[in-house]
Structure formats: structure tokens, C-alpha cells
Enzyme design. Structure first.
Site, mmCIF file in Angstrom:
data_model
loop_
_atom_site.group_PDB
_atom_site.id
_atom_site.type_symbol
_atom_site.label_atom_id
_atom_site.label_comp_id
_atom_site.label_asym_id
_atom_site.label_seq_id
_atom_site.Cartn_x
_atom_site.Cartn_y
_atom_site.Cartn_z
ATOM 1 N N ASP A 72 4.849 -33.399 19.135
ATOM 2 C CA ASP A 72 5.134 -34.499 20.048
ATOM 3 C C ASP A 72 5.074 -35.866 19.399
ATOM 4 O O ASP A 72 5.427 -36.857 20.015
ATOM 5 C CB ASP A 72 4.170 -34.477 21.240
ATOM 6 C CG ASP A 72 2.713 -34.579 20.801
ATOM 7 O OD1 ASP A 72 2.466 -34.648 19.581
ATOM 8 O OD2 ASP A 72 1.831 -34.580 21.666
ATOM 9 N N ASP B 251 5.708 -35.459 13.452
ATOM 10 C CA ASP B 251 6.324 -34.131 13.529
ATOM 11 C C ASP B 251 7.831 -34.160 13.287
ATOM 12 O O ASP B 251 8.438 -33.114 13.051
ATOM 13 C CB ASP B 251 6.073 -33.508 14.905
ATOM 14 C CG ASP B 251 4.616 -33.245 15.181
ATOM 15 O OD1 ASP B 251 3.919 -32.803 14.247
ATOM 16 O OD2 ASP B 251 4.159 -33.487 16.301
ATOM 17 N N ASP C 51 1.882 -28.130 16.433
ATOM 18 C CA ASP C 51 0.894 -29.191 16.327
ATOM 19 C C ASP C 51 -0.212 -28.893 17.336
ATOM 20 O O ASP C 51 0.012 -28.206 18.324
ATOM 21 C CB ASP C 51 1.546 -30.537 16.633
ATOM 22 C CG ASP C 51 0.609 -31.697 16.392
ATOM 23 O OD1 ASP C 51 -0.127 -31.658 15.395
ATOM 24 O OD2 ASP C 51 0.598 -32.633 17.212
#
Length: 886
Positions: free
Chosen positions: A622, A626, A326
Site C-alpha cells: 500500500d 511497494d 507487505d
């Protein structure tokens, strides 16, 4: 339903709700009964009893249980008790390592709001969030967590922080108008609020459209529970190895039993021989040593700021071929920062600026600002964009609280998402101070300072000239084209661009026209300082970095370029993924390294597409968005400091310092541990091959059954257990990060490894057979030496020599260093001591059927260890010379 595409009146009609009075109490109660409580449900998981059952039904455990039963049948109850004790011990070890309850659902539930203000029956009341139903009218303000998925019906400068769902660090501005367009991502649905996100600015009224598992957060919870846990590469290889060894052990034992019966041997004796062969072939210590080695590796990783939640993740890191990361908070700092401050002198004319213009730009940015920052180095409080502007000013000694003592704010026009600008009006108290800032204004003149900040088009509507030090220039079409081109260039680099303007007006003047453009401020969520180095290290290790984010494509592309992620394949968006489908993605996923504007389902799709191509995928992240991909990936890596509980609970590993570079250190550790486990497997199988040869060949040479099952179990525990543990602590080999990842399709045994196992096993077997045969046929010469005790001890010594040489497949024992693995040296001493106890302690001699070794017997027992060590070191030396010549 696509609530974001529908008018407010249609949404209210569909849900039979009134924005002024809300639902009636009776209607709300009926809907609660129909729709259920506004909470996330756990569908359940693997029970502890099922986990324990799997331990006792593994291939190796079943064979050992069968061996224990046969031992009982022939009356060898000591062997039966010992074998069963070993089975129970290893089953309990496996159970405690695998019994980790899935807590992702509990973390998701923590995001629920304890209370919410709602209109019911024409009055405003506060209820528990779990009592919300579709059709409720909720009132939200800055600081509130959003309790359900809602369609906004009234917005007063409303903004929301949605990074846990979208991955975007910047706040999302909210509006009420219906949107147009298909496949709009969550980040683009500006008239919606989603459960678990937070209202960061302003206030609003919203219509609840979905609750509980029907929300976007509920969809993620459902995805988490649908994702199945995949076996790691090592687990697959060990499962395959266990089946092969099981078949071989049973086949060899059956063959020996059949041949013995055909030769007229005693039935009981042949049953015990068959049990001995089966026990010798099974590496009982393999599951325990692998688990302990992984646990010790996890402790070493913890010292490097990487917390391992699931032990198999340690070895999986060594096989990772793709890291899907990410952007926000992982590759970037998850905070907005000013990257460029451009005065009009820098945009036009010579491209240079003077201090006065620069100070005026910083002054305007700090005055037209609602964030709070007392002094440099402190954390600013407020909107991320405005805090970034204050930090930039503080870095050059310009503070809002100091400015407002001389230019106090007397009026303001708050930021409006429609107009996209904010205006503040200030009354001067000190003309000298204003002059230092480049502002020609006197307190007695009745003039006020007007400062505007916002989108370029919106600010330019208030401007008719440029503010620079050379001359007053009217903004015409040419100048407008130049400044818009500069702003567009910055936006194409992933920057968020704000324009700033200043002007003077009389107290009685209401019009805000005639301002002067001061300059532009460009901002972005900057990359972490160490991210570029970490990405480069991954490339050197043969690992491909892929960025998967919910942010804007331009921003994603800019960050990818800055950190060094290859994006020659361009940027794919979530909408494009929907259009191309699974087949189209499979054709592109190998080339595209940047994905933007994606949803949790897209992340799962990308991870699965990579896995179908044979990649071992690590996913870092985080946010809540996700979590499903973290769980689906071969190894999920969550951020420990900035990450959400949901992400941490779904992950296999947590980075305690949120440092992408820590992944590189973890990969090196993972490769080292995988090397050590592979060395141990080779060590165990080679040693067991030697024992099988001894048990199999010696009876054909006329000797009785050479070793009891108890003796073989003892040897396996000493060598596979203690020596294996020491081998698991071996330091990294010099080229561990200079080679490609271990192929997920490769087996534990390639051609070279099979040859090494055969050579080592035959060396152990025939060297110990020679010693045993010699003392059997020369009992008259050495009557005090017990030939079975000599064989028993020589096998232990042979594997000590094997362990010392097998510290590296390629490098010599001397190059690896004698004292660089003190634990292995300690284990060698322990094995020697415990074997001596089994041979020399009178209380144990009846149990192990041994006798003390004296003189020639002791020397002969040591010789196989020397032979094995010399043979293996010589082979490594010959291969090293051949490689150097090639």
C-alpha cells in the site's frame, strides 16, 4: 552521501550553508539552475502509435492481411474487404485494451508540498517546494509534508510518519546526533527526514541535502521507470500458439497449392483454396474472446471488491505460486492497539490483579496523554501510540476528558526522544473521585499527582517502589530484573512496551523522584481478523505466502506467526541481504518467508530472485515503497482504501476493501477464467482442425473447393466468437481450489490436451466430410440439397455439440448442469439463428454462396453435432471410470 553518519557541522560545510541565515537569494538561484527544480521527472512511455502498430503486426494479423492481398489478386474483393474488416476490428479491440497510460509518475508528483518555510538571506520566507535546493534551511512543524530529503539540525520532540517509505505504522522519533553503523535502513536513520513523509509531532529545523530525482522518493520513481513490463504466462503461451498456428497454416496452404498445381488445377482456384486453408487455421476470434473473457472476469471480480486495472492480471492470478505481502496495512490493521495491560500484581506475586490496580493503570495511561477521544466508538485524534491507549481506556469506561475534570493538568514535561518519557502533573479537585481511582489525595493537602509514561529504563529512573494492593515494596535489583525480563519477553513478541508510574508531590517540590511503578502497557499493529484464514486458504491452494516489510525483525516475526506464515527459515534483514548479495539470496529465497528492514531495492531483488526460480509472484502493498516491486511482480496487488496513489497506479489489481482474504477469492476467479480460456483455445484449435481437414481432404476425393474464405471467416466468428464468449462465462469446476497452481513453464498443450484436440478435430472433420461426400455423390437423389451448404451448416452444428461438451474437461455435461451457464445457451441459439439467416435469407445467399436446406439436408447437417457431443462425453465417462479404479 551518507548524511545520517555525518556531524551537522560537516553537512553544513559540505553544502556551504549557514543555519542562522540560510542561503543568499543569489546563491539559491544559482543552485536551482545547477540542480534543477525539486520535482520528479517522467522519462516517457510507450506511445499510442506504437501500441496500434503492434496490433497490426501480430502474427495472426499479418497472415490475415496476406490472405486479403491474395484474395484481391484473384479478384475476390468481397473476401478481401471482409478479411480486412476483421483485422481492423480486432486491432482496435486490442488497442483500446492495452492503451493505459502509466500514471505512477503523476501520483508521485502529487506528494510534492505546495509551499514551505525556508531561511534565505537571514529572513524566513515561504516558497514553492519546487524551488528548494540543496543547502536550504527549512522549518517544519506538525502536519507538514516533508518537501525534500533533509538532515535534521534542530529537533523539538520531532516525530515523523514514514510508513509510506518504511512500512512501519508507528511514528519515527527524530534526533540530531550523527549515527554510527553501515547499511542503516531508512527506518533506522533517526536524524533524517525524507521527501513525501509527514511531520506528525513537534517541530524542527532541517538542512536540505537532496531534491527531486536525487531524493529517496526520486530513486523509487527511477526504479518505477526502469522496471520493464513482463508478459503474463497466458500471453507467452498465446504468443507461442500463434506462431505455431501461423507456421502450420502457411505450410499447409503452400502444400495444398503446390499439389494442386502439380495436378494441373486452375491457378486461381488453387490460390483461393490456399487462402481458405490459411483462414481456417487462424483463430481470428482468439484475441477478442480472450480479451472479452478477461473483461467479464474483471467485472465479476469487481463485485468481490477486487478492481482489475490490467486485464492480463485476471489470468495471472490463476498461476500465482508466491504472494509477497507487505505487513503494515495488508496483513495488519495499520493502527496501534493495546494487546496487554499488566499491573504490578500481574508481573509479580501471584500473577493476579484487582480492579483498583487495573483502574489506576488505565487512569495513568489516559492522563499522561495528548490524544483526543470524546466517546467510545469514535476515532481518536493524535499520536498513534497515545490514541491506542485512549481507545483501550474507553473500552473499559475510562475517558481522559472525564478524568481531567477532576484531575486537571497543571504542568507537563513533553516527550523527549533523548529521555524517552513524558510526565504530566495534575491538581486534584475531588478526593472521593480520586479514591475511587485508587489515589489517596486531598485537594487541600497541597499535593499533586505525578504521572510518567515512556520507555521502561527511563521510567524506572523515577521509581523507588511498586504500586500494588498488597504492600509497598522497594524496587531492588531482583525486582528490576523481573520487570525488565517481562518487558523483554513482550518486545521479543513484536510488542512496543511502555512503563507507567504514579506518585504524589508537594506543590513546591521540584524533584520527581520517588514514584511508584503502576504497570506495563504492550502495543502492536494487530493482524487483520481475516488474515490467518486467508493465509491458510492460500496454503491449501498451493500458494506460498512471503512477508516483505520495512518493520523491525521481531515485529515481523511475531505477525508472521500470528497469521500462520511459515518462517522456519528465519528472518532476513535488509542489511543481511546487502552482505549476501544476489547469489546468497538465490540460495535462501526458497526457504525464507519473512524479510524485515528492507528497502525498495531489496523488495525488487527478492521478487526477481523468486521469478528466477520459476515462481509466478504476486506482490501486495500500500505504500510508495511497494511501487517498484508491484510493477516488477507478475501481478501487483495494491490496497484501495489505505493505499497510496503511487501503489495503485503501479499495480495490476486493487483491493477495494484492503482485505487480504479478497486475494483468495480473486485467485479462485483467476483460475476459473484461465480454465475457461484454455477450454476455448482447445475448442478453437479443434474446430479449426476439423475445418482444415474438410478443406484439405474433400478436393482429394474429387470434390471442388468446398468452402470459400468468407464462409470460413463466418464460421470462425460464429463459433470462436459467440460460442467462445459463452464458454468464457462457465462456472468454477468443483476442484478449482484443491489443486496446485498452473505451472508457469507448462504449455497450453500437454499430451492429454493434444490427444483431445486430435480426437475432437478428426471427429468434426470426418463427420462433416462424410455428410458432404454423401450429398455430392447423391445429387441425383437429393437434387434440392446444396452439398456446400450442408457442409457449411454441419461444421457450425459440430462445434455447437463440441461447446456443450467442453464445458468441463473432466465432468459430464449433466454434472455441470444444463442451465448453469445461461449465456452459453443464449449463444448457441444465436449461432443457430445467424447460420439460418446465412442459409435461408435470399439477400445473403449470393454473398455466402448458399442455398436453403430442406428435409434430408437439414437433418444430415445436424448429425455431426450429435456425433461430436456423444464421442466427447463417452471419452470423459471412460476416463472418469479409469480414475475411480486407480
Amino acid at each position: 552521501m551518507d548524511w545520517h553518519l555525518r556531524d551537522i557541522s560537516d553537512c553544513l560545510a559540505d553544502l556551504d550553508s549557514n543555519p542562522s541565515t540560510g542561503l543568499s537569494l543569489a546563491d539559491a538561484a544559482n543552485r536551482l539552475a545547477n540542480h534543477g527544480r525539486n520535482e520528479l521527472y517522467d522519462r516517457g512511455g510507450t506511445s499510442p502509435w506504437h501500441i496500434l502498430w503492434e496490433q497490426f503486426t501480430s502474427t495472426m494479423a499479418l497472415i490475415l492481411i496476406a490472405a486479403a492481398v491474395l484474395s484481391a489478386v484473384v479478384g475476390a474483393f468481397k473476401d478481401m474487404v471482409t478479411i480486412l474488416a476483421i483485422v481492423v476490428l480486432f486491432a482496435l479491440l486490442g488497442f483500446f485494451q492495452e492503451f493505459r497510460a502509466e500514471r505512477a509518475m503523476r501520483a508521485l508528483k502529487k506528494l510534492a508540498v505546495p509551499g514551505v518555510r525556508v531561511r534565505r538571506g537571514g529572513i524566513i520566507i515561504e516558497i514553492s517546494a519546487i524551488e528548494l535546493v540543496p543547502g536550504d534551511i527549512v522549518l517544519l512543524e506538525s502536519g507538514n509534508l516533508v518537501p525534500a530529503d533533509c538532515r535534521i539540525i534542530e529537533s523539538f520532540s520531532l516525530r515523523a510518519q514514514e510508513s509510506l517509505l518504511t512500512g512501519e505504522a508507528a511514528e519515527a522519533e527524530k534526533s540530531v546526533a550523527a549515527l554510527v553503523g553501515k547499511n542503516l535502513s531508512i527506518g533506522d536513520r533517526c536524524n533524517m527526514l525524507y521527501m513525501g513523509t509527514m511531520v506528525s509531532y513537534g517541530r524542527g529545523v532541517a538542512l536540505v541535502v537532496a531534491t527531486g530525482m536525487g531524493t529517496e522518493l526520486g530513486r523509487i520513481a527511477e526504479l518505477l521507470q526502469q522496471v520493464t513490463t513482463e508478459l503474463t504466462p497466458l500471453q507467452r503461451r498465446l504468443a507461442q500458439l500463434g506462431k505455431i498456428l501461423a507456421v502450420l497454416s502457411v505450410a499447409i496452404a503452400a502444400l495444398i497449392f503446390a499439389l494442386g498445381i502439380l495436378r494441373g488445377e486452375d491457378l486461381r482456384e488453387m490460390l483461393m483454396t490456399a487462402v481458405s486453408v490459411a483462414v481456417a487455421a487462424i483463430p481470428e476470434g482468439l484475441p477478442a474472446v480472450v480479451t472479452i473473457t478477461l473483461a467479464i472476469g474483471a467485472q465479476r471480480m469487481l463485485r468481490k471488491r477486487a478492481l482489475i486495472r490490467k486485464l492480463p492480471a485476471v489470468e495471472t492470478l490463476g498461476s500465482v505460486t508466491v504472494i509477497c505481502s507487505d505487513k503494515t496495512g495488508t496483513l495488519t490493521q495499520n493502527r496501534m492497539a493495546v494487546t496487554e495491560l499488566l499491573t504490578t500484581g500481574e508481573i509479580f506475586s501471584s500473577g493476579t490483579t484487582i480492579e483498583r490496580e487495573h483502574n489506576l493503570l488505565l487512569t495513568a495511561l489516559c492522563l499522561c496523554n495528548d490524544a483526543v477521544l470524546k466517546r467510545a466508538g469514535e476515532e481518536a485524534i493524535g499520536d498513534p501510540t497515545e490514541t491506542a491507549l485512549l481507545v483501550a481506556g474507553a473500552g473499559e469506561g475510562v475517558f481522559r476528558y472525564e478524568l481531567e475534570t477532576h484531575l486537571p493538568r497543571v504542568a507537563e514535561i513533553p516527550f523527549d526522544s533523548k529521555v524517552k518519557r513524558m510526565v504530566t502533573i495534575h491538581e486534584p479537585t475531588d478526593s472521593e473521585y480520586c479514591a475511587l481511582l485508587g489515589i489517596s489525595i486531598k485537594p487541600i493537602s497541597g499535593q499533586q499527582l505525578v504521572v510518567a509514561k515512556g520507555a521502561l529504563d527511563s521510567v524506572l529512573e523515577l521509581c523507588d517502589h511498586l504500586l500494588d494492593s498488597t504492600e509497598r515494596r522497594t524496587i531492588d535489583n531482583e525486582l528490576r530484573r523481573i520487570v525488565e525480563g517481562k518487558a523483554n519477553n513482550l518486545a521479543a513478541q513484536g510488542r512496543r512496551v511502555l512503563a507507567v508510574a504514579c506518585g504524589l508531590k508537594q506543590n513546591s517540590q521540584e524533584e520527581l523522584q520517588g514514584l511508584g511503578l503502576v504497570g506495563l502497557a504492550a502495543m502492536m499493529d494487530p493482524p487483520r481478523d481475516e488474515a490467518r484464514t486467508a493465509v491458510a486458504s492460500c496454503k491449501n491452494a498451493g500458494i506460498r505466502a512471503v512477508m516483505i516489510t520495512g518493520d523491525h525483525p521481531l515485529t515481523a516475526n511475531a505477525i508472521a506467526q500470528e497469521v500462520g506464515i511459515d518462517n522456519d527459515g528465519g528472518v532476513l534483514t535488509g542489511a543481511e541481504l546487502d552482505q549476501m548479495g544476489v547469489t546468497g539470496l538465490a540460495a535462501r529465497v526458497g526457504d525464507v518467508s519473512v524479510f524485515a528492514r528492507v528497502s525498495p531495492e531489496h523488495k525488487l531483488l527478492i521478487v526477481e530472485a523468486l521469478q528466477r526460480q520459476g515462481a509466478v509472484v504476486a506482490m501486495t502493498g500500500d505504500g510508495v515503497n511497494d511501487a517498484p516491486a508491484l510493477k516488477k511482480a507478475d501481478i501487483g496487488v495494491a490496497m484501495g482504501a489505505a493505499g497510496t496513489d503511487v501503489a495503485r497506479e503501479a499495480a495490476d489489481m486493487v483491493l477495494l476493501d484492503d482485505n487480504f482474504a479478497t486475494i483468495v477469492a480473486a485467485v479462485e476467479e483467476g483460475r476459473t477464467i484461465y480454465d475457461n480460456i484454455r477450454k476455448f483455445i482447445v475448442f478453437s484449435v479443434s474446430g479449426n482442425l476439423g475445418k482444415i481437414l474438410a478443406v484439405l481432404v474433400l478436393p482429394f476425393l474429387g470434390l471442388p473447393n468446398p468452402l470459400t474464405p468468407l464462409q470460413l471467416l463466418w464460421l470462425n466468428l460464429l463459433t470462436d466468437g459467440l460460442l467462445g464468449l459463452g464458454m468464457g462465462m462457465e462456472r468454477p469446476e468443483p476442484d478449482v481450489m484443491g489443486r496446485p497452481p498452473i505451472s508457469p513453464n507448462s504449455g497450453i498443450f500437454d499430451r492429454a490436451t493434444i490427444m483431445r484436440v486430435l480426437l475432437t478435430g478428426s471427429t468434426i472433420g470426418f463427420s462433416t466430410i462424410a455428410v458432404a461426400w454423401y450429398f455430392w455423390h447423391h445429387q441425383g437423389i437429393h437434387p434440392s440439397e446444396h452439398w456446400q451448404s450442408v457442409l457449411f451448416t454441419s461444421l457450425a452444428c459440430a462445434q455447437i455439440g463440441q461447446a456443450m461438451s467442453l464445458r468441463s474437461f473432466k465432468h459430464s455435461f449433466l454434472r455441470m448442469g444444463f442451465f448453469t451457464n445461461p449465456l452459453l445457451l443464449t449463444m448457441v441459439a444465436c449461432v443457430a439463428l445467424l447460420q439460418g439467416v446465412a442459409i435461408y435469407l435470399p439477400a445473403l445467399q449470393p454473398w455466402f454462396r448458399t442455398a436453403p436446406l430442406l428435409g434430408h439436408g437439414l437433418i444430415a447437417a445436424l448429425m455431426p453435432g450429435v456425433v461430436v457431443f456423444v464421442v466427447l462425453e463417452t471419452v470423459k465417462l471412460l476416463f472418469d471410470k479409469r480414475a475411480a479404479q486407480a
